[in-house]
Design a protein around this motif. Structure first.
Motif, PDB file in Angstrom:
ATOM      1  N   ILE A 218       0.936  -1.272  -0.082  1.00  0.00           N
ATOM      2  CA  ILE A 218       0.022   0.209  -0.111  1.00  0.00           C
ATOM      3  C   ILE A 218       0.849   1.205   0.143  1.00  0.00           C
ATOM      4  O   ILE A 218       0.510   2.203  -0.723  1.00  0.00           O
ATOM      5  CB  ILE A 218      -0.841   0.135   1.246  1.00  0.00           C
ATOM      6  N   PHE A 219       1.867   1.280   0.685  1.00  0.00           N
ATOM      7  CA  PHE A 219       2.953   2.239   0.751  1.00  0.00           C
ATOM      8  C   PHE A 219       3.569   2.724  -0.535  1.00  0.00           C
ATOM      9  O   PHE A 219       3.424   3.947  -1.004  1.00  0.00           O
ATOM     10  CB  PHE A 219       3.898   1.958   1.649  1.00  0.00           C
ATOM     11  N   TYR A 220       3.755   1.595  -1.433  1.00  0.00           N
ATOM     12  CA  TYR A 220       4.559   1.818  -2.644  1.00  0.00           C
ATOM     13  C   TYR A 220       3.487   2.313  -3.635  1.00  0.00           C
ATOM     14  O   TYR A 220       3.694   3.324  -4.461  1.00  0.00           O
ATOM     15  CB  TYR A 220       5.014   0.375  -3.382  1.00  0.00           C
ATOM     16  N   GLY A 221       2.205   1.941  -3.412  1.00  0.00           N
ATOM     17  CA  GLY A 221       1.268   2.491  -4.362  1.00  0.00           C
ATOM     18  C   GLY A 221       0.735   3.710  -3.947  1.00  0.00           C
ATOM     19  O   GLY A 221       0.613   4.609  -5.090  1.00  0.00           O
ATOM     20  N   ILE A 222       0.671   4.070  -2.646  1.00  0.00           N
ATOM     21  CA  ILE A 222       0.255   5.645  -2.300  1.00  0.00           C
ATOM     22  C   ILE A 222       1.119   6.564  -2.798  1.00  0.00           C
ATOM     23  O   ILE A 222       0.981   7.697  -3.411  1.00  0.00           O
ATOM     24  CB  ILE A 222      -0.196   5.553  -0.992  1.00  0.00           C
ATOM     25  N   VAL A 223       2.730   6.073  -2.451  1.00  0.00           N
ATOM     26  CA  VAL A 223       3.714   7.207  -2.802  1.00  0.00           C
ATOM     27  C   VAL A 223       3.781   7.253  -4.435  1.00  0.00           C
ATOM     28  O   VAL A 223       3.955   8.505  -4.699  1.00  0.00           O
ATOM     29  CB  VAL A 223       5.093   6.764  -2.065  1.00  0.00           C
ATOM     30  N   GLY A 224       3.769   6.057  -5.017  1.00  0.00           N
ATOM     31  CA  GLY A 224       3.988   6.275  -6.424  1.00  0.00           C
ATOM     32  C   GLY A 224       2.776   7.003  -7.155  1.00  0.00           C
ATOM     33  O   GLY A 224       3.056   7.966  -8.069  1.00  0.00           O
ATOM     34  N   THR A 225       1.641   7.055  -6.504  1.00  0.00           N
ATOM     35  CA  THR A 225       0.305   7.517  -7.342  1.00  0.00           C
ATOM     36  C   THR A 225       0.399   9.118  -6.791  1.00  0.00           C
ATOM     37  O   THR A 225       0.192  10.005  -7.961  1.00  0.00           O
ATOM     38  CB  THR A 225      -0.862   7.108  -6.533  1.00  0.00           C
ATOM     39  N   LEU A 226       0.933   9.666  -5.539  1.00  0.00           N
ATOM     40  CA  LEU A 226       1.051  11.036  -5.376  1.00  0.00           C
ATOM     41  C   LEU A 226       1.916  11.587  -6.187  1.00  0.00           C
ATOM     42  O   LEU A 226       1.826  12.754  -6.626  1.00  0.00           O
ATOM     43  CB  LEU A 226       1.407  11.191  -3.716  1.00  0.00           C
ATOM     44  N   VAL A 227       3.212  11.229  -6.466  1.00  0.00           N
ATOM     45  CA  VAL A 227       4.347  11.342  -7.429  1.00  0.00           C
ATOM     46  C   VAL A 227       3.776  11.679  -8.844  1.00  0.00           C
ATOM     47  O   VAL A 227       3.992  12.658  -9.483  1.00  0.00           O
ATOM     48  CB  VAL A 227       5.359  10.647  -6.989  1.00  0.00           C
ATOM     49  N   GLY A 228       3.204  10.509  -9.353  1.00  0.00           N
ATOM     50  CA  GLY A 228       2.597  10.634 -10.818  1.00  0.00           C
ATOM     51  C   GLY A 228       1.843  11.664 -10.640  1.00  0.00           C
ATOM     52  O   GLY A 228       1.602  12.281 -11.904  1.00  0.00           O
ATOM     53  N   TRP A 229       0.850  11.810 -10.067  1.00  0.00           N
ATOM     54  CA  TRP A 229      -0.560  12.577 -10.206  1.00  0.00           C
ATOM     55  C   TRP A 229       0.307  14.128  -9.925  1.00  0.00           C
ATOM     56  O   TRP A 229      -0.229  14.894 -10.558  1.00  0.00           O
ATOM     57  CB  TRP A 229      -1.253  12.441  -8.914  1.00  0.00           C
ATOM     58  N   LEU A 230       1.181  14.438  -9.214  1.00  0.00           N
ATOM     59  CA  LEU A 230       1.777  15.471  -9.011  1.00  0.00           C
ATOM     60  C   LEU A 230       2.346  16.103 -10.307  1.00  0.00           C
ATOM     61  O   LEU A 230       2.260  17.028 -10.706  1.00  0.00           O
ATOM     62  CB  LEU A 230       2.542  15.619  -7.604  1.00  0.00           C
ATOM     63  N   PHE A 231       3.176  15.019 -10.750  1.00  0.00           N
ATOM     64  CA  PHE A 231       4.004  15.747 -11.995  1.00  0.00           C
ATOM     65  C   PHE A 231       2.931  16.045 -13.225  1.00  0.00           C
ATOM     66  O   PHE A 231       3.339  16.830 -14.033  1.00  0.00           O
ATOM     67  CB  PHE A 231       4.791  14.092 -12.571  1.00  0.00           C
ATOM     68  N   ALA A 232       1.984  14.863 -13.150  1.00  0.00           N
ATOM     69  CA  ALA A 232       0.826  15.290 -14.330  1.00  0.00           C
ATOM     70  C   ALA A 232       0.239  16.643 -14.135  1.00  0.00           C
ATOM     71  O   ALA A 232       0.105  17.172 -15.152  1.00  0.00           O
ATOM     72  CB  ALA A 232      -0.191  14.149 -14.505  1.00  0.00           C
ATOM     73  N   SER A 233      -0.187  16.714 -12.777  1.00  0.00           N
ATOM     74  CA  SER A 233      -0.907  18.138 -12.793  1.00  0.00           C
ATOM     75  C   SER A 233      -0.081  19.398 -12.628  1.00  0.00           C
ATOM     76  O   SER A 233      -0.546  20.279 -13.484  1.00  0.00           O
ATOM     77  CB  SER A 233      -1.274  17.998 -11.021  1.00  0.00           C
ATOM     78  N   ILE A 234       1.253  19.306 -12.226  1.00  0.00           N
ATOM     79  CA  ILE A 234       2.269  20.366 -12.601  1.00  0.00           C
ATOM     80  C   ILE A 234       2.492  20.421 -14.053  1.00  0.00           C
ATOM     81  O   ILE A 234       2.308  21.769 -14.708  1.00  0.00           O
ATOM     82  CB  ILE A 234       3.606  20.217 -12.047  1.00  0.00           C
ATOM     83  N   GLY A 235       2.602  19.480 -14.993  1.00  0.00           N
ATOM     84  CA  GLY A 235       2.663  19.516 -16.210  1.00  0.00           C
ATOM     85  C   GLY A 235       1.533  20.093 -16.961  1.00  0.00           C
ATOM     86  O   GLY A 235       1.621  21.003 -18.012  1.00  0.00           O
ATOM     87  N   LEU A 236       0.250  19.898 -16.625  1.00  0.00           N
ATOM     88  CA  LEU A 236      -1.124  20.476 -17.093  1.00  0.00           C
ATOM     89  C   LEU A 236      -1.250  21.824 -16.487  1.00  0.00           C
ATOM     90  O   LEU A 236      -1.592  22.714 -17.550  1.00  0.00           O
ATOM     91  CB  LEU A 236      -2.264  19.823 -16.490  1.00  0.00           C
TER      92      LEU A 236
END
Length: 288
Positions: A218-236
């Motif tokens: 769960i830790f790997y999933g949550i951290v990976g999701t937060l980083v991926g979503w953050l990169f995509a949102s900043i790019g947008l």
């Protein structure tokens, strides 16, 4: 609390494996975020063009108002029309003046008499455009029919292609994420095989043994999701000014913060499910 401490120790002891799992989860949810932005945006663009007049019929000068009304009634009875607007000669002149107000010479040369009246039509379904266009062309009172079929059809084609390609990429990355997390957690389980055997001899339940590894997934999933979503949102957000100038007039940007938060929530739920599934499968073979 003890389970959380155990999980954190397991992660700290193998930092490179943990980074690998987080990285692949980040790639997966970065792709999901970008794909969601594209699908959401393309659906709004298609709806925007669908709401615009897709077929415009220009009437001959000899067409009377009762003839036009009969044509409107016949089209409405088909049940394929979502919106219909009649533009008279005077209204056409006002539109022409508004479009060419910067050029007085063009305004002086044009009067309402030389501009045709028209009928702007939108259909409920894109597939009905052809039939409506053919019906208008068959009318003796219509001089010309402008049928903008290529714009919406092309957008729909590209949107469907993007959905297929995006879905395929996400499925592949999801399977790779599960596989890598299974390898990472499975390796840690194998290192603790002796401890697991001792805990089982002490009557520890399978769920008690599983929990630290499941929390790790769960830790790997949550951290990976937060980083991926953050990169995509900043790019947008960075691309928003450029996209706004390109998509001028289309009510697409800026994206609502609520949409971004709902996307993050959905991704976190998916990430937790993937983490639980991967860790459960990794531990399963050692607890048989």
């Amino acid at each position: 609390m003890k389970t959380i401490k155990t999980t954190w120790k397991q992660i700290r002891r193998t930092p490179y494996q943990a980074l690998t799992a987080v990285f692949i989860m980040m790639l997966t949810f970065l792709s999901i975020s970008v794909f969601s932005f594209i699908v959401f945006g393309s659906s709004i663009v298609i709806k925007y063009f669908e709401s615009k007049p897709q077929v415009t019929a220009f009437f001959k000068d000899e067409a009377k108002q009762e003839n036009i009304n009969q044509l409107e009634n016949s089209l409405e009875q088909t049940g394929k029309i979502s919106h219909m607007r009649f533009v008279s000669k005077k209204e056409a002149l006002q539109i022409y003046k508004e479009q060419n107000k910067a050029d007085p010479l063009l305004l002086d040369l044009v009067t309402a008499d030389i501009l045709p009246a028209s009928l702007e039509i939108s259909t409920s379904k894109i597939d009905d455009l052809g039939a409506v266009s053919d019906a208008l062309k068959g009318s003796p009172y219509v001089s010309e029919v402008v049928y903008q079929k290529d714009i919406v059809a092309t957008l729909s084609h590209w949107t469907n292609a993007i959905r297929i390609i995006g879905t395929s990429i996400i499925i592949v990355l999801t399977l790779v994420s599960i596989f890598i997390m299974m390898m990472v957690i499975g390796f840690k389980v194998s290192q603790k095989r002796d401890e697991i055997e001792i805990m089982r001899l002490l009557s520890a339940t399978n769920w008690y043994i599983r929990w630290p590894f499941m929390l790790e997934g769960i830790f790997y999933g949550i951290v990976g999701t937060l980083v991926g979503w953050l990169f995509a949102s900043i790019g947008l957000l960075y691309a928003t000014p450029y996209l706004q100038s390109f998509l001028k007039g289309i009510p697409l940007l800026p994206v609502s913060p609520l949409f971004l938060l709902l996307l993050l929530l959905a991704e976190l739920l998916i990430a937790i499910a993937l983490g639980v599934l991967a860790s459960f499968l990794a531990v399963l073979r050692y607890l048989k």
